[in-house]
Design a protein around this motif. Structure first.
Motif, PDB file in Angstrom:
ATOM      1  N   PHE A 223       0.826  -1.206   0.000  1.00 28.03           N
ATOM      2  CA  PHE A 223       0.000   0.000   0.000  1.00 28.03           C
ATOM      3  C   PHE A 223       0.862   1.259   0.000  1.00 28.03           C
ATOM      4  CE2 PHE A 223      -1.993   3.422   2.481  1.00 28.03           C
ATOM      5  CZ  PHE A 223      -3.120   3.658   1.711  1.00 28.03           C
ATOM      6  N   TYR A 224       1.878   1.279   0.862  1.00 24.79           N
ATOM      7  CA  TYR A 224       2.654   2.505   1.040  1.00 24.79           C
ATOM      8  C   TYR A 224       3.687   2.743  -0.060  1.00 24.79           C
ATOM      9  CZ  TYR A 224       0.849   3.245   5.777  1.00 24.79           C
ATOM     10  OH  TYR A 224       0.046   3.491   6.856  1.00 24.79           O
ATOM     11  N   THR A 225       4.232   1.693  -0.659  1.00 21.32           N
ATOM     12  CA  THR A 225       5.337   1.864  -1.598  1.00 21.32           C
ATOM     13  C   THR A 225       5.030   2.851  -2.726  1.00 21.32           C
ATOM     14  OG1 THR A 225       6.378  -0.241  -1.105  1.00 21.32           O
ATOM     15  CG2 THR A 225       6.818   0.685  -3.281  1.00 21.32           C
ATOM     16  N   PRO A 226       3.943   2.700  -3.479  1.00 25.92           N
ATOM     17  CA  PRO A 226       3.696   3.665  -4.557  1.00 25.92           C
ATOM     18  C   PRO A 226       3.448   5.074  -4.023  1.00 25.92           C
ATOM     19  CG  PRO A 226       1.814   2.192  -4.310  1.00 25.92           C
ATOM     20  CD  PRO A 226       2.920   1.635  -3.470  1.00 25.92           C
ATOM     21  N   ARG A 227       2.854   5.188  -2.855  1.00 26.93           N
ATOM     22  CA  ARG A 227       2.635   6.509  -2.272  1.00 26.93           C
ATOM     23  C   ARG A 227       3.963   7.173  -1.889  1.00 26.93           C
ATOM     24  NH1 ARG A 227      -2.590   7.483   1.387  1.00 26.93           N
ATOM     25  NH2 ARG A 227      -4.196   6.781  -0.053  1.00 26.93           N
ATOM     26  N   VAL A 228       4.828   6.417  -1.263  1.00 25.53           N
ATOM     27  CA  VAL A 228       6.128   6.980  -0.866  1.00 25.53           C
ATOM     28  C   VAL A 228       6.908   7.421  -2.088  1.00 25.53           C
ATOM     29  CG1 VAL A 228       8.360   6.433   0.168  1.00 25.53           C
ATOM     30  CG2 VAL A 228       6.260   5.725   1.315  1.00 25.53           C
ATOM     31  N   ASP A 229       6.921   6.585  -3.126  1.00 28.70           N
ATOM     32  CA  ASP A 229       7.655   6.944  -4.344  1.00 28.70           C
ATOM     33  C   ASP A 229       7.076   8.180  -4.998  1.00 28.70           C
ATOM     34  OD1 ASP A 229       9.509   4.957  -4.089  1.00 28.70           O
ATOM     35  OD2 ASP A 229       8.534   3.565  -5.471  1.00 28.70           O
ATOM     36  N   ALA A 230       5.776   8.426  -4.798  1.00 28.87           N
ATOM     37  CA  ALA A 230       5.128   9.612  -5.364  1.00 28.87           C
ATOM     38  C   ALA A 230       5.209  10.813  -4.416  1.00 28.87           C
ATOM     39  CB  ALA A 230       3.669   9.304  -5.678  1.00 28.87           C
ATOM     40  N   GLY A 231       5.800  10.614  -3.232  1.00 24.89           N
ATOM     41  CA  GLY A 231       5.866  11.688  -2.249  1.00 24.89           C
ATOM     42  C   GLY A 231       4.525  12.009  -1.635  1.00 24.89           C
ATOM     43  N   ASP A 232       3.614  11.040  -1.643  1.00 20.88           N
ATOM     44  CA  ASP A 232       2.262  11.232  -1.143  1.00 20.88           C
ATOM     45  C   ASP A 232       2.146  10.654   0.263  1.00 20.88           C
ATOM     46  OD1 ASP A 232      -0.425  11.400  -0.633  1.00 20.88           O
ATOM     47  OD2 ASP A 232      -1.057  10.056  -2.234  1.00 20.88           O
ATOM     48  N   HIS A 233       2.094  11.527   1.256  1.00 22.69           N
ATOM     49  CA  HIS A 233       1.963  11.093   2.645  1.00 22.69           C
ATOM     50  C   HIS A 233       0.627  11.567   3.224  1.00 22.69           C
ATOM     51  CE1 HIS A 233       6.103   9.838   2.432  1.00 22.69           C
ATOM     52  NE2 HIS A 233       6.494  11.067   2.113  1.00 22.69           N
ATOM     53  N   THR A 234      -0.378  11.556   2.394  1.00 30.21           N
ATOM     54  CA  THR A 234      -1.710  11.992   2.809  1.00 30.21           C
ATOM     55  C   THR A 234      -2.217  11.155   3.985  1.00 30.21           C
ATOM     56  OG1 THR A 234      -2.194  12.576   0.516  1.00 30.21           O
ATOM     57  CG2 THR A 234      -4.063  12.416   2.018  1.00 30.21           C
ATOM     58  N   GLY A 235      -2.759  11.844   4.982  1.00 28.99           N
ATOM     59  CA  GLY A 235      -3.244  11.148   6.171  1.00 28.99           C
ATOM     60  C   GLY A 235      -4.673  10.685   6.053  1.00 28.99           C
ATOM     61  N   ASP A 236      -5.009  10.064   4.939  1.00 30.19           N
ATOM     62  CA  ASP A 236      -6.389   9.618   4.739  1.00 30.19           C
ATOM     63  C   ASP A 236      -6.659   8.249   5.326  1.00 30.19           C
ATOM     64  OD1 ASP A 236      -4.638   8.556   2.864  1.00 30.19           O
ATOM     65  OD2 ASP A 236      -6.202   8.283   1.343  1.00 30.19           O
ATOM     66  N   VAL A 237      -5.622   7.471   5.566  1.00 27.15           N
ATOM     67  CA  VAL A 237      -5.781   6.119   6.103  1.00 27.15           C
ATOM     68  C   VAL A 237      -5.226   6.031   7.524  1.00 27.15           C
ATOM     69  CG1 VAL A 237      -5.102   3.695   5.822  1.00 27.15           C
ATOM     70  CG2 VAL A 237      -5.757   5.063   3.814  1.00 27.15           C
ATOM     71  N   ASP A 238      -4.118   6.684   7.771  1.00 26.94           N
ATOM     72  CA  ASP A 238      -3.526   6.713   9.108  1.00 26.94           C
ATOM     73  C   ASP A 238      -2.905   8.093   9.324  1.00 26.94           C
ATOM     74  OD1 ASP A 238      -0.143   6.129   9.005  1.00 26.94           O
ATOM     75  OD2 ASP A 238      -1.323   6.056   7.167  1.00 26.94           O
ATOM     76  N   ARG A 239      -2.645   8.416  10.571  1.00 26.56           N
ATOM     77  CA  ARG A 239      -2.026   9.694  10.900  1.00 26.56           C
ATOM     78  C   ARG A 239      -0.863   9.470  11.861  1.00 26.56           C
ATOM     79  NH1 ARG A 239      -6.491  14.552  11.349  1.00 26.56           N
ATOM     80  NH2 ARG A 239      -7.409  14.236   9.277  1.00 26.56           N
ATOM     81  N   LEU A 240       0.189  10.221  11.638  1.00 26.74           N
ATOM     82  CA  LEU A 240       1.387  10.067  12.456  1.00 26.74           C
ATOM     83  C   LEU A 240       1.099  10.339  13.924  1.00 26.74           C
ATOM     84  CD1 LEU A 240       4.418   9.499  12.521  1.00 26.74           C
ATOM     85  CD2 LEU A 240       4.815  11.933  12.115  1.00 26.74           C
ATOM     86  N   ALA A 241       0.249  11.311  14.212  1.00 21.06           N
ATOM     87  CA  ALA A 241      -0.059  11.629  15.605  1.00 21.06           C
ATOM     88  C   ALA A 241      -0.684  10.437  16.315  1.00 21.06           C
ATOM     89  CB  ALA A 241      -0.998  12.833  15.670  1.00 21.06           C
TER      90      ALA A 241
END
Length: 294
Positions: A223-241
């Motif tokens: 799930f995360y690999t294509p997002r990371v490669d695209a620089g997409d860290h959108t918090g729509d599924v999880d949030r760092l906080a």
């Protein structure tokens, strides 16, 4: 330079007889290869010699016994300690299959050092413990001259499946260290969970089903690999906080259990730095950016 002997009978030298080196030398013996061995503690070769291996009396003898020389040592400092005093002429025409763990930069330096003596280095990263040697389901990543790899691939594949990743001699070392960067924290997190469980009367066997599920992160990686490669860290599924809050709960549970808190405390520090950098509402994948610039 490439050997003309059939892969099934090509002589092989193994230098370094720790658990991995012994497993490799033993596998080559089992597959019918003439094997020469060398180790600084000579007695480690005894069992292999009893099985038919030849014990080299010197580094020069070990090098000249085979075109293919497998190095399985602790680090590159040990490589130079073992090989550095040898007559440079003994290296001529050898292929040094350097399976020693160290940094990409040191792998490149060792390749240049070998080339200056007339040898060629294939750097390798073995992605299996010793008990996986000889299993075609295990794998080793190699880098270095492709034509040399191709010429000796059959002999290399006696040990594990062999995959050539590129000409750069440092690349296989880099990929190996990336693997270790994930492997050791994951396994240590399991040991830490077992230590926490012990305080509550649970055994490793009780933790095992949880561990198998928790450490299989395939779906997260995919799930995360294509997002990371695209620089997409959108918090729509999880949030760092939220991730930071979860790690804080792990830390508190470790404290309550009386277990060591070093690991979760270090992890919480990373999460909190990410939040402090403004990523609290972003995905936890934003830690990639934080970890690039500590």
């Amino acid at each position: 330079m490439p050997s003309t002997a059939p892969a099934t009978t090509a002589p092989v030298t193994v230098i370094g007889l720790g658990p991995m080196g012994r497993a490799m030398a033993g596998t080559y013996l089992d597959r019918g290869h003439p094997v020469t061995v060398l180790n600084r503690t000579a007695s480690r070769a005894d069992a292999l010699v009893a099985r038919g291996a030849r014990r080299a009396g010197s580094v020069e003898e070990a090098l000249t016994a085979s075109e293919l020389v497998v190095l399985s040592l602790t680090d590159y400092e040990a490589v130079y300690a073992v090989l550095g005093g040898a007559d440079p002429a003994a290296f001529a025409g050898r292929v040094l299959v350097n399976l020693t763990s160290d940094t990409p930069g040191k792998a490149r330096e060792a390749a240049a050092w070998a080339a200056a003596r007339g040898a060629t280095q294939l750097t390798g990263g073995v992605l299996t413990p010793p008990q996986g040697i000889g299993d075609p389901g295990s794998s080793t990543l190699y880098s270095g001259p492709r034509e040399v790899f191709d010429a000796h691939r059959g002999t290399l594949e006696v040990l594990t499946a062999a995959e050539h990743r590129g000409e750069d001699p440092g690349l296989a070392a880099l990929l190996y260290q990336l693997n270790m960067a994930m492997f050791w924290p994951a396994l240590t997190s399991y040991w830490h969970a077992v230590a926490m469980a012990d305080a509550h009367g649970l055994k490793a066997a009780d933790v095992l089903p949880l561990a198998v599920g928790a450490l299989d992160v395939t779906r997260f990686l995919e799930f995360y690999t294509p997002r990371v490669d695209a620089g997409d860290h959108t918090g729509d599924v999880d949030r760092l906080a939220m991730g930071a809050a979860s790690v804080a709960h792990v830390l508190a549970t470790a404290e309550d259990s009386g277990a060591d808190t070093t690991l979760p405390a270090a992890l919480l520090d990373v999460f909190r730095r990410g939040v402090a950098a403004g990523h609290g509402a972003d995905s936890a994948s934003s830690l990639v950016e934080v970890l690039k610039r500590p």
